[in-house]
Enzyme design. Structure first.
Site: not given
Length: 537
Positions: A168, A170-171, A173, A187, A324
């Site tokens: 995603a 920001l991070a 998985v 994450k 979100d």
């Protein structure tokens, strides 16, 4: 003339970017507590500004040049406009991926605006932004692990898949297995986020302020304030973990009737830090994957009802809202207890992921927002105006506010027909809504600058939920609005009961609730009659 104006605007942006780079860079680096980080920031900001300016200028020029001289309403103009939309969407997609971070989050939001922007943008962003974001290398992942836990992933876990299952803004998985055999999802924050977050914030702030000076009707300065407040929280995964715990506690305490149907992964606290989050691994179908949901023995309409109920409870009763809820953050699985519906279909359980962005609604805001939605469901023009004004829309823009919330023109909002808020999802519906968005863009900008930021996040949440419902039902459903009507009415009554002390006042409230329940029942009966009629024809 338009072309000269375009290039003057582009030149202004370029000059400003250069000034930002040279004028303050040396002073910023010299006075910073972290010169290396300051140097990265001072080099990243101008680069992003130049990319943004070049992309914006290219898109504007493409529209001006390609549509020049083509008559409005002609088939040729429609064909060329579709091609320009598609080219521009791809340019915007490329910009989001190159800049990363906040830009990808903005791209994700564009992918939810089903009825406000051209479909070429929506589909382009939706296909790429939800779970196909840029990936950090395994070496970068190891770097984060060493800083946070002092060991590499292969030492911290018994098994660790170096290839992420999702990435995603920001991070990303990874799947892993703990030393005691539990399968977990890990994450890991992208290593560049600490630097690019500051750069993204600076570039977005500069561009939004500059665009507002050049085009006063474009006023999205509220977006800068929201990013400044929310981004640091989203970058702290321990806040996300605490949000997930609080979310489930709210359902157990305030909405026990659906608590079993809503779930969030359990957090492994000893293996989590501000940049690493280790959670229970969840198997399930993405909420927009209708085929897989059906293969699980679950009816998509049951999922749509559960999604509506879940977020209505959050907004109107809990006042603590997951903001979100796009498709990549919602999973569906059969209810673990194995309960089934009367006709054998399995009951769904909704799994909420990514709890980084939550908003709290104070009592007054929550009460007004619930009252507004109740008025919208029941076509109560006076109630719509009263509570829109209380939320900041003003007496001049409350009609527009109602339209943005429901995606319906005012004549449909106050139509007493049972299905007055239902969006059929047809091309004519979409064209009508896009026409309104284009026609009232300055007023929309003014409205967004007036509303409290928490309500702006509710609008974003509505956009996401509308996109989810559309994928499950190919449009909105009357049942969705019946659920919203019921939960908002219950919330209003509960709020009033906490404030009223006298018995007579409470009796008045009970009578009011009885009337609303009667109206809801009438709507429910009308809904079932419509379904029977449609089934017979």
């Amino acid at each position: 003339m338009a072309t000269r104006s375009l290039w003057r605007t582009r030149a202004k942006l370029a000059v400003a970017a250069t000034a930002l780079c040279t004028g303050g860079a040396a002073a910023t680096i010299a006075t910073s507590d972290d010169p290396a980080a300051a140097l990265k920031l001072c080099t990243a900001v101008p680069l992003r500004l130049l990319r943004d300016s070049a992309t914006a200028a290219s898109i504007v020029f493409d529209y001006q040049y390609s549509l020049w001289g083509l008559p409005e309403g002609s088939n040729e103009r429609a064909k060329i406009k579709h091609e320009v939309h598609l080219r521009s969407a791809r340019k915007l997609q490329e910009l989001c991926f190159r800049n990363g971070g906040i830009y990808i989050k903005l791209g994700q939001h564009i992918g939810q605006l089903e009825y406000l922007i051209p479909q070429e943008y929506v589909l382009t962003m939706r296909e790429s932004m939800l779970n196909k974001c840029p990936v950090s290398s395994y070496d970068q992942v190891c770097e984060v692990f060493k800083k946070e836990l002092g060991e590499t992933p292969d030492k911290v876990f018994d098994e660790f898949d170096p290839k992420p299952i999702a990435s995603a803004s920001l991070a990303q998985v990874h799947i892993a297995r703990t030393h005691d055999g539990q399968k977990v999802a890990v994450k890991v924050q992208h290593t560049h986020m600490t630097d690019t977050a500051a750069a993204d914030q600076a570039t977005v702030e500069f561009l939004v302020n500059t665009l507002h000076r050049l085009f006063p009707s474009f006023d999205y300065r509220w977006l800068v304030a929201e990013i400044r407040e929310s981004l640091p929280k989203e970058l702290d995964f321990l806040i996300e973990a605490k949000n997930s715990v609080k979310c489930l506690e709210n359902f157990r305490k305030l909405s026990p009737h659906i608590a079993d149907y809503v779930y969030a992964p359990e957090v492994h606290w000893s293996l989590s830090t501000s940049k690493l989050l280790t959670m229970e691994f969840m198997d399930g179908a993405y909420v927009n994957d209708v085929i897989t949901i059906q293969k699980l023995g679950i009816h998509p309409s049951d999922v749509a009802r559960l999604v509506s109920q879940t977020f209505a409870e959050m907004m109107f009763k809990h006042g603590f809202v997951h903001c979100d809820p796009h498709a990549a953050n919602l999973l569906v699985r059969p209810l673990p207890s194995g309960k089934r519906r009367i006709f054998g279909k399995k009951k769904p359980q909704l799994i909420l992921l990514d709890h980084g962005l939550y908003k709290e609604l104070d009592f007054s805001t929550r009460f007004s927002y619930a009252s507004l939605w109740r008025a919208l469901v029941f076509s109560d023009a006076n109630g719509i105006k009263e509570h829109s004004v209380k939320l900041g829309a003003g007496e001049d823009l409350y009609v527009l506010f109602a339209g943005i919330l429901t995606m319906r023109p005012w004549n449909r909002v106050i139509d007493p027909a049972v299905d007055h808020l239902v969006i059929k999802g047809t091309d004519s519906d979409r064209s009508e809504l896009q026409m309104y968005a284009s026609q009232y863009f300055p007023q929309i900008s003014e409205l967004l600058s007036r509303l409290p930021r928490v309500i702006l996040l509710m609008l974003k949440t509505n956009d996401c939920l509308r996109a989810v419902n559309n994928s499950l039902l190919q449009g909105s459903s009357l049942e969705t609005f019946l659920i919203i009507g019921r939960v908002s009415s219950e919330a209003v009554v509960e709020a009033k009961m906490t404030q009223m002390k006298s018995l007579f006042s409470q009796i008045d409230i009970w009578f009011e609730e009885f009337l609303f329940e009667a109206r809801l029942l009438a709507l429910q009966i009308a809904f079932w009659l419509l379904r029977v009629r449609n089934a017979l024809t």
